[in-house]
Design a protein around this motif. Structure first.
Motif, PDB file in Angstrom:
ATOM      1  N   ASP A  11       0.849  -1.193   0.000  1.00 54.27           N
ATOM      2  CA  ASP A  11       0.000   0.000   0.000  1.00 54.27           C
ATOM      3  C   ASP A  11       0.886   1.245   0.000  1.00 54.27           C
ATOM      4  OD1 ASP A  11      -2.268   1.543   0.127  1.00 54.27           O
ATOM      5  OD2 ASP A  11      -2.808   0.966   2.155  1.00 54.27           O
ATOM      6  N   PRO A  12       1.250   1.748  -1.187  1.00 50.32           N
ATOM      7  CA  PRO A  12       2.182   2.876  -1.236  1.00 50.32           C
ATOM      8  C   PRO A  12       1.595   4.133  -0.604  1.00 50.32           C
ATOM      9  CG  PRO A  12       1.199   2.508  -3.383  1.00 50.32           C
ATOM     10  CD  PRO A  12       0.752   1.382  -2.498  1.00 50.32           C
ATOM     11  N   PRO A  13       2.461   5.004  -0.080  1.00 44.25           N
ATOM     12  CA  PRO A  13       1.945   6.234   0.538  1.00 44.25           C
ATOM     13  C   PRO A  13       1.523   7.255  -0.516  1.00 44.25           C
ATOM     14  CG  PRO A  13       4.337   6.204   0.622  1.00 44.25           C
ATOM     15  CD  PRO A  13       3.905   4.878   0.046  1.00 44.25           C
ATOM     16  N   VAL A  14       0.529   8.051  -0.165  1.00 45.19           N
ATOM     17  CA  VAL A  14       0.136   9.204  -0.962  1.00 45.19           C
ATOM     18  C   VAL A  14       0.408  10.446  -0.126  1.00 45.19           C
ATOM     19  CG1 VAL A  14      -1.591   7.943  -2.296  1.00 45.19           C
ATOM     20  CG2 VAL A  14      -2.292   9.175  -0.241  1.00 45.19           C
ATOM     21  N   VAL A  15       0.521  11.576  -0.807  1.00 44.92           N
ATOM     22  CA  VAL A  15       0.848  12.836  -0.159  1.00 44.92           C
ATOM     23  C   VAL A  15      -0.438  13.564   0.203  1.00 44.92           C
ATOM     24  CG1 VAL A  15       2.027  15.054  -0.429  1.00 44.92           C
ATOM     25  CG2 VAL A  15       3.017  12.978  -1.446  1.00 44.92           C
ATOM     26  N   LEU A  16      -0.637  13.807   1.481  1.00 38.83           N
ATOM     27  CA  LEU A  16      -1.783  14.588   1.946  1.00 38.83           C
ATOM     28  C   LEU A  16      -1.437  16.062   1.812  1.00 38.83           C
ATOM     29  CD1 LEU A  16      -2.656  12.598   5.202  1.00 38.83           C
ATOM     30  CD2 LEU A  16      -3.519  12.235   2.872  1.00 38.83           C
ATOM     31  N   VAL A  17      -2.407  16.854   1.345  1.00 35.29           N
ATOM     32  CA  VAL A  17      -2.175  18.280   1.111  1.00 35.29           C
ATOM     33  C   VAL A  17      -3.316  19.117   1.677  1.00 35.29           C
ATOM     34  CG1 VAL A  17      -0.780  17.878  -0.977  1.00 35.29           C
ATOM     35  CG2 VAL A  17      -3.258  18.206  -1.188  1.00 35.29           C
ATOM     36  N   ASP A  18      -3.054  20.429   1.770  1.00 29.46           N
ATOM     37  CA  ASP A  18      -4.124  21.351   2.137  1.00 29.46           C
ATOM     38  C   ASP A  18      -4.721  21.941   0.856  1.00 29.46           C
ATOM     39  OD1 ASP A  18      -2.435  23.440   1.275  1.00 29.46           O
ATOM     40  OD2 ASP A  18      -1.977  24.111   3.304  1.00 29.46           O
ATOM     41  N   GLU A  19      -5.617  22.887   0.986  1.00 28.73           N
ATOM     42  CA  GLU A  19      -6.326  23.458  -0.167  1.00 28.73           C
ATOM     43  C   GLU A  19      -5.413  24.233  -1.102  1.00 28.73           C
ATOM     44  OE1 GLU A  19      -7.186  24.127   3.087  1.00 28.73           O
ATOM     45  OE2 GLU A  19      -8.698  22.559   3.210  1.00 28.73           O
ATOM     46  N   ASP A  20      -4.176  24.510  -0.678  1.00 28.91           N
ATOM     47  CA  ASP A  20      -3.190  25.191  -1.518  1.00 28.91           C
ATOM     48  C   ASP A  20      -2.146  24.223  -2.073  1.00 28.91           C
ATOM     49  OD1 ASP A  20      -4.292  27.827  -1.139  1.00 28.91           O
ATOM     50  OD2 ASP A  20      -3.403  27.816   0.867  1.00 28.91           O
ATOM     51  N   ASP A  21      -2.366  22.931  -1.927  1.00 29.21           N
ATOM     52  CA  ASP A  21      -1.457  21.880  -2.383  1.00 29.21           C
ATOM     53  C   ASP A  21      -0.146  21.876  -1.602  1.00 29.21           C
ATOM     54  OD1 ASP A  21      -0.892  19.608  -3.951  1.00 29.21           O
ATOM     55  OD2 ASP A  21       0.200  20.809  -5.430  1.00 29.21           O
ATOM     56  N   VAL A  22      -0.190  22.322  -0.366  1.00 27.81           N
ATOM     57  CA  VAL A  22       0.979  22.266   0.508  1.00 27.81           C
ATOM     58  C   VAL A  22       0.921  20.947   1.264  1.00 27.81           C
ATOM     59  CG1 VAL A  22       2.138  23.321   2.491  1.00 27.81           C
ATOM     60  CG2 VAL A  22       1.094  24.771   0.722  1.00 27.81           C
ATOM     61  N   GLU A  23       2.033  20.203   1.240  1.00 22.77           N
ATOM     62  CA  GLU A  23       2.071  18.901   1.899  1.00 22.77           C
ATOM     63  C   GLU A  23       1.856  19.050   3.397  1.00 22.77           C
ATOM     64  OE1 GLU A  23       5.040  15.063   2.477  1.00 22.77           O
ATOM     65  OE2 GLU A  23       5.452  16.491   0.877  1.00 22.77           O
ATOM     66  N   VAL A  24       0.942  18.204   3.925  1.00 22.78           N
ATOM     67  CA  VAL A  24       0.667  18.205   5.360  1.00 22.78           C
ATOM     68  C   VAL A  24       0.899  16.827   5.988  1.00 22.78           C
ATOM     69  CG1 VAL A  24      -0.956  20.142   5.228  1.00 22.78           C
ATOM     70  CG2 VAL A  24      -1.823  17.789   5.027  1.00 22.78           C
ATOM     71  N   GLY A  25       1.316  15.864   5.171  1.00 19.50           N
ATOM     72  CA  GLY A  25       1.577  14.529   5.689  1.00 19.50           C
ATOM     73  C   GLY A  25       1.495  13.489   4.595  1.00 19.50           C
ATOM     74  N   VAL A  26       1.524  12.234   5.001  1.00 26.53           N
ATOM     75  CA  VAL A  26       1.367  11.109   4.088  1.00 26.53           C
ATOM     76  C   VAL A  26       0.413  10.112   4.727  1.00 26.53           C
ATOM     77  CG1 VAL A  26       3.642  11.368   2.999  1.00 26.53           C
ATOM     78  CG2 VAL A  26       3.380   9.856   4.968  1.00 26.53           C
ATOM     79  N   ALA A  27      -0.171   9.261   3.892  1.00 27.62           N
ATOM     80  CA  ALA A  27      -1.058   8.204   4.367  1.00 27.62           C
ATOM     81  C   ALA A  27      -0.974   7.034   3.400  1.00 27.62           C
ATOM     82  CB  ALA A  27      -2.500   8.705   4.455  1.00 27.62           C
ATOM     83  N   PRO A  28      -1.225   5.823   3.876  1.00 30.96           N
ATOM     84  CA  PRO A  28      -1.318   4.702   2.941  1.00 30.96           C
ATOM     85  C   PRO A  28      -2.436   4.974   1.932  1.00 30.96           C
ATOM     86  CG  PRO A  28      -1.247   3.926   5.205  1.00 30.96           C
ATOM     87  CD  PRO A  28      -1.442   5.411   5.259  1.00 30.96           C
ATOM     88  N   LYS A  29      -2.203   4.576   0.695  1.00 28.32           N
ATOM     89  CA  LYS A  29      -3.145   4.891  -0.389  1.00 28.32           C
ATOM     90  C   LYS A  29      -4.561   4.430  -0.087  1.00 28.32           C
ATOM     91  CE  LYS A  29      -3.264   2.481  -3.979  1.00 28.32           C
ATOM     92  NZ  LYS A  29      -3.063   1.705  -5.162  1.00 28.32           N
ATOM     93  N   LEU A  30      -4.723   3.215   0.358  1.00 27.92           N
ATOM     94  CA  LEU A  30      -6.086   2.732   0.603  1.00 27.92           C
ATOM     95  C   LEU A  30      -6.749   3.490   1.748  1.00 27.92           C
ATOM     96  CD1 LEU A  30      -5.756  -1.095  -0.065  1.00 27.92           C
ATOM     97  CD2 LEU A  30      -6.796   0.664  -1.516  1.00 27.92           C
ATOM     98  N   ALA A  31      -5.991   3.826   2.781  1.00 30.33           N
ATOM     99  CA  ALA A  31      -6.556   4.611   3.886  1.00 30.33           C
ATOM    100  C   ALA A  31      -6.994   5.987   3.390  1.00 30.33           C
ATOM    101  CB  ALA A  31      -5.546   4.750   5.016  1.00 30.33           C
ATOM    102  N   ALA A  32      -6.250   6.560   2.457  1.00 30.27           N
ATOM    103  CA  ALA A  32      -6.593   7.882   1.916  1.00 30.27           C
ATOM    104  C   ALA A  32      -7.828   7.840   1.027  1.00 30.27           C
ATOM    105  CB  ALA A  32      -5.408   8.444   1.139  1.00 30.27           C
ATOM    106  N   HIS A  33      -8.308   6.638   0.702  1.00 34.40           N
ATOM    107  CA  HIS A  33      -9.507   6.498  -0.131  1.00 34.40           C
ATOM    108  C   HIS A  33     -10.708   5.947   0.642  1.00 34.40           C
ATOM    109  CE1 HIS A  33      -6.429   7.021  -3.213  1.00 34.40           C
ATOM    110  NE2 HIS A  33      -7.401   7.562  -3.911  1.00 34.40           N
ATOM    111  N   ARG A  34     -10.545   5.816   1.952  1.00 39.07           N
ATOM    112  CA  ARG A  34     -11.691   5.413   2.784  1.00 39.07           C
ATOM    113  C   ARG A  34     -12.407   6.665   3.268  1.00 39.07           C
ATOM    114  NH1 ARG A  34      -7.905   1.419   4.724  1.00 39.07           N
ATOM    115  NH2 ARG A  34      -8.489  -0.571   3.804  1.00 39.07           N
TER     116      ARG A  34
END
Length: 187
Positions: A11-34
């Motif tokens: 489950d590769p990580p995806v980049v979590l961002v804010d509304e300005d596309d500034v990175e705020v963290g990472v999460a496993p891909k499947l978790a980011a789609h739940r």
């Protein structure tokens, strides 16, 4: 196993961002789609043939969400530290065995969509890239069920007449591709 068909142990990580596309963290891909899916960075690529047509793909039935639906040429998620053009080229190769000429960013969109079949969701800050296909394609069956060429007008007609057959983001990113394909700098 590809990014799009990866299982829980891959489950590769995806980049979590804010509304300005500034990175705020990472999460496993499947978790980011739940649901409720956190906002994360993504790419959508459209390739054209130089004659005014866009390359579409029908997503494989093996995809973890929005399986079997028509979409733009390729999609994906940048890995931490990976820029959007690198991601686009990686996904074009992984999904279609495709190589593109110069890619240019044609805009960004933020969208949310729920997949009623898988129960997963999208909440993406999507970078849309546009370029010309160089050579042919060799779709991977676990990624792509089929491909076709279509004019922007034909894609719009498909979205309008058969919305249940297209990925929800296609209607959202299509205007950017329409503008890019009709611009004098077209590519």
């Amino acid at each position: 196993m590809s990014e799009e068909t990866a299982g829980p142990s891959d489950d590769p990580p995806v980049v979590l961002v804010d509304e300005d596309d500034v990175e705020v963290g990472v999460a496993p891909k499947l978790a980011a789609h739940r649901p409720p899916a956190p906002l994360h960075r993504a790419i959508s690529v459209f390739l054209h043939d130089g004659a005014g047509r866009l390359l579409l793909q029908r997503r494989s039935d093996a995809k973890y969400h929005f399986a079997g639906l028509w979409a733009n040429t390729a999609c994906g998620h940048p890995a931490p530290g990976e820029d959007v053009e690198e991601t686009a080229r990686r996904r074009l190769a992984a999904e279609l065995g495709a190589v593109a000429g110069p890619l240019r960013g044609v805009g960004t969109v933020v969208y949310e969509a729920a997949d009623p079949v898988s129960g997963l969701a999208e909440h993406e800050f999507d970078h849309v890239l546009f370029g010309r296909l160089l050579g042919g394609v060799d779709p991977r069956p676990d990624e792509v069920a089929e491909v076709c060429w279509a004019t922007p007008a034909e894609v719009s007609a498909l979205v309008a007449s058969r919305p249940s057959t297209v990925a929800p983001w296609l209607a959202i990113v299509l205007p950017l591709a329409r503008r890019a394909i009709s611009s004098p700098s077209g590519d």
